[in-house]
Design a protein around this motif. Structure first.
Motif: not given
Length: 144
Positions: A114-123, A131-135
């Motif tokens: 939400s801050r526009g930063e690069r982020a990834a979430l691997l679950e 599952t990987l989410r890459l913002g």
């Protein structure tokens, strides 16, 4: 001696009516449309000792669209496998995994995105699915 290790346990071909992207595809949304980012390259290395394998998979995708895209990557693994490290590279930025409680990890990902930063979430969704989410992958950017 050569051995074959399947990435998925169900080796049957997908039905012709299933035209969706398969495992290992990087999928996102632009407005209401689902888009698939093109795979530019793929490589893997494996070290096999007795009945244990250490496998490194590297794939590179590019966002060919004119807008940033939050992408989702679904990858099957054998149910008795363990992921011990994850790293994503987006442009010149490197994201290295940290183990965290699921709720905390999701909250940190959402806040960074939400801050526009690069982020990834691997679950790990199930024993055999990650599952990987890459913002917000920027237009023209490459993710590995």
């Amino acid at each position: 001696m050569t051995s074959t290790l399947p990435l998925v346990s169900d080796l049957r071909p997908r039905p012709a009516t299933d035209d969706g992207p398969g495992p290992g595809a990087l999928v996102g949304h632009l407005g209401d449309a689902r888009v698939v980012l093109p795979l530019r390259s793929a490589s893997f290395r494996a070290l096999v000792i007795e009945r244990t394998a250490q496998v490194t998979l590297e794939q590179a995708f590019t966002n060919p669209y004119g807008d940033p895209v939050e992408v989702v990557y679904v990858f099957p693994i054998p149910g008795d496998a363990a992921v011990v490290r994850f790293e994503a590279r987006v442009g010149d930025r490197r994201l290295v995994s940290q183990v965290a409680e699921r709720g905390d990890a999701r909250a940190r990902y959402e806040a960074a995105a939400s801050r526009g930063e690069r982020a990834a979430l691997l679950e790990q969704e199930r024993d055999d699915v990650l599952t990987l989410r890459l913002g917000d992958l920027a237009p023209g950017a490459e993710a590995q």
